[in-house]
Design an enzyme around this catalytic site. Structure first.
Site, PDB file in Angstrom:
ATOM      1  N   HIS A  92      18.559  -0.126 -14.912  1.00 39.17           N
ATOM      2  CA  HIS A  92      18.650  -0.607 -13.534  1.00 39.17           C
ATOM      3  C   HIS A  92      18.838  -2.123 -13.575  1.00 39.17           C
ATOM      4  O   HIS A  92      18.151  -2.809 -14.322  1.00 39.17           O
ATOM      5  CB  HIS A  92      17.370  -0.287 -12.756  1.00 39.17           C
ATOM      6  CG  HIS A  92      17.374  -0.861 -11.375  1.00 39.17           C
ATOM      7  ND1 HIS A  92      18.027  -0.259 -10.326  1.00 39.17           N
ATOM      8  CD2 HIS A  92      16.847  -2.008 -10.881  1.00 39.17           C
ATOM      9  CE1 HIS A  92      17.895  -1.000  -9.239  1.00 39.17           C
ATOM     10  NE2 HIS A  92      17.179  -2.070  -9.546  1.00 39.17           N
ATOM     11  N   LYS A  97      12.655   5.164  -6.979  1.00 43.49           N
ATOM     12  CA  LYS A  97      13.965   5.836  -7.039  1.00 43.49           C
ATOM     13  C   LYS A  97      14.340   6.153  -8.485  1.00 43.49           C
ATOM     14  O   LYS A  97      14.783   7.253  -8.802  1.00 43.49           O
ATOM     15  CB  LYS A  97      15.031   4.954  -6.386  1.00 43.49           C
ATOM     16  CG  LYS A  97      14.862   4.871  -4.875  1.00 43.49           C
ATOM     17  CD  LYS A  97      15.766   3.854  -4.228  1.00 43.49           C
ATOM     18  CE  LYS A  97      15.330   2.454  -4.503  1.00 43.49           C
ATOM     19  NZ  LYS A  97      15.834   1.416  -3.652  1.00 43.49           N
TER      20      LYS A  97
HETATM   21  N1  URA Z   1      16.329  -3.143  -4.796  1.00 41.52           N
HETATM   22  C1  URA Z   1      15.629  -2.117  -4.296  1.00 41.52           C
HETATM   23  O1  URA Z   1      15.975  -0.967  -4.514  1.00 41.52           O
HETATM   24  N2  URA Z   1      14.558  -2.372  -3.553  1.00 41.52           N
HETATM   25  C2  URA Z   1      14.120  -3.620  -3.283  1.00 41.52           C
HETATM   26  O2  URA Z   1      13.121  -3.781  -2.619  1.00 41.52           O
HETATM   27  C3  URA Z   1      14.860  -4.687  -3.804  1.00 41.52           C
HETATM   28  C4  URA Z   1      15.962  -4.421  -4.572  1.00 41.52           C
END
Ligand code: URA
Length: 436
Positions: free
Chosen positions: A84, A189
């Site tokens: 990520h 996520k």
């Molecule tokens: N990316 C995300 O998915 N959430 C956040 O709060 C900041 C960046």
């Protein structure tokens, strides 16, 4: 004993620490509607001001993760790893990285995002390949990951749905830039992918979410602590994002650069970052004993065409037109180009990624609001690197435009600063964080 929403908010407002049960209660009540948006907003602001402990972040991430579907891992299946990035300018690394790592009996189930504001999004880049479908259902996604080794799709409504609602509230209440909330949002996520390992690319600098190294280091540390606390080994890399990564900004242009990377070429900074993150993923997956061995094998996969072939397979499986992969001139492109030349000689002292991202946004490459459409063809080619000696009239940038715009060209020119003195070029790789 459960606390009322008002008591939970007051506890955090007064600097108290929540128990895991209280956090679970907070998220469950919000998910069911008994805790209202305005109460959640008050709690978010209290958290913004008071912070969360590692234990609270772990409980919050877990509660948000389980507000939706968590993918299943096959018993005895191959290791599952992902990457990520906290978001940057010209950051197309996911495109070469996922298929490259998948060449080594590792699964990469990547759920990616769209661009918003000045940062680009992996899904928008992939969708510039005609036909590429980023919306596979969970079953098809899992099948693709098992059969091909890598699949990149968009967020589904079933993955961490509470995050989407909370993020919408944060967005309009000044509570986005809050480390604990960012950690829970990202990991709720990513951990839904049922991973064995996660590599985090935490960007720092002008074009990044975190402009200061200190706050980026703190974010990196929290991300690896919380992921580890929830049973997923994670490594974070801190990487510089003052200048754009690679030589392109804009969706189809970045796909083109990704195809070069997948064939062992491409700009040296995006190639180095791809290889560094791939090494970390293979080490986490237990596929390579040392970084040096991993580097050698990764180089071979790029130069032999194996990684390119894997990307081709992934695109085909997603309904994408592989003719555009084989021949990038088939990718969307603009008829008009606007060449920007240096107005003086000297050393390139800044290639301002934020300013160039704003230009790319104005061209239509990104979106200001989540509902905006993006133009896959427009963007910017960057012909110079930080520290490089240039001559007057040398090519600096090519804008790929629908319509020539002198004002935008002037803005683009001012993003590349030239000094008479030689400048120090900062390292791309700034540091590494693992769980303590
Ligand atoms: N990316 C995300 O998915 N959430 C956040 O709060 C900041 C960046």
């Amino acid at each position: 004993m459960s606390l009322s929403p008002a008591a939970l908010i007051a506890h955090k407002r007064d600097g108290g620490e929540h128990s895991p049960d209280e956090i679970r209660q907070l998220i469950a009540s919000f998910a069911s509607g008994t805790l209202t948006d305005y109460q959640m907003t008050a709690w978010l602001m209290a958290t913004y001001l008071r912070g969360l402990s590692d234990g609270e972040m772990i409980a919050l991430t877990e509660a948000m993760l389980h507000s939706g579907t968590v993918l299943k891992r096959q018993r005895g299946g191959l290791p599952r790893v992902d990457k990520h990035s906290t978001g940057g300018v010209g950051d197309k690394i996911s495109l070469p990285l996922a298929p490259l790592v998948a060449c080594f009996d590792v699964r990469v189930p990547m759920i990616a995002g769209r661009g918003l504001g000045h940062t680009g999004g992996t899904l928008d880049k992939l969708e510039s390949i005609p036909g590429y479908n980023t919306q596979l259902g969970a079953r098809e996604f899992q099948k693709t990951v098992v059969q091909i080794g890598a699949s990149i799709i968009g967020q589904t409504k079933d993955i961490a749905p509470v995050d989407k609602r909370i993020y919408a509230l944060r967005d309009v209440t000044g509570t986005v830039a809050c480390r604990p909330l960012i950690v829970a949002s990202i990991l709720s996520k990513k951990l839904a992918e049922a991973l064995d390992g996660l590599v985090l690319d935490v960007k720092v600098g002008r074009g990044a979410f975190m402009t200061e190294e200190k706050s980026a280091r703190a974010l990196a540390k929290s991300l690896v602590q919380v992921a580890g606390g929830l049973g997923t080994q994670a490594v974070a890399r801190l990487t510089r994002m003052d200048a754009p990564l690679g030589t392109t900004i804009g969706n189809a242009l970045e796909v083109k650069e990704s195809l070069e990377l997948l064939q062992g070429g491409g700009p040296s900074d995006s190639r180095e970052l791809t290889l560094t993150l791939a090494e970390e993923m293979l080490l986490l997956a237990g596929r390579m004993g040392t970084r040096a061995v991993a580097r050698g094998e990764l180089d071979k996969a790029l130069k032999s065409g194996v990684a390119f072939e894997k990307f081709r397979e992934m695109v085909s499986r997603h309904g994408g037109d592989v003719r555009a992969v084989d021949d990038p001139s088939r990718l969307p492109s603009t008829k008009q180009r606007q060449l920007i030349r240096a107005d003086k000689a000297g050393f390139v002292s800044a290639v301002d990624s934020l300013a160039l991202a704003e230009v790319a946004l104005a061209l239509g490459a990104g979106r200001r609001r989540s509902t905006d459409a993006v133009d896959p063809a427009v963007g910017i080619e960057v012909h110079v690197k930080l520290g490089e000696r240039i001559e007057k009239e040398q090519k600096l940038l090519t804008l790929h435009v629908r319509k020539r715009d002198p004002k935008l060209a002037a803005r683009a020119l001012s993003a590349v600063r030239v000094s008479r003195r030689r400048v120090r070029v900062p390292e791309l790789l700034l540091g590494r964080a693992i769980r303590s």
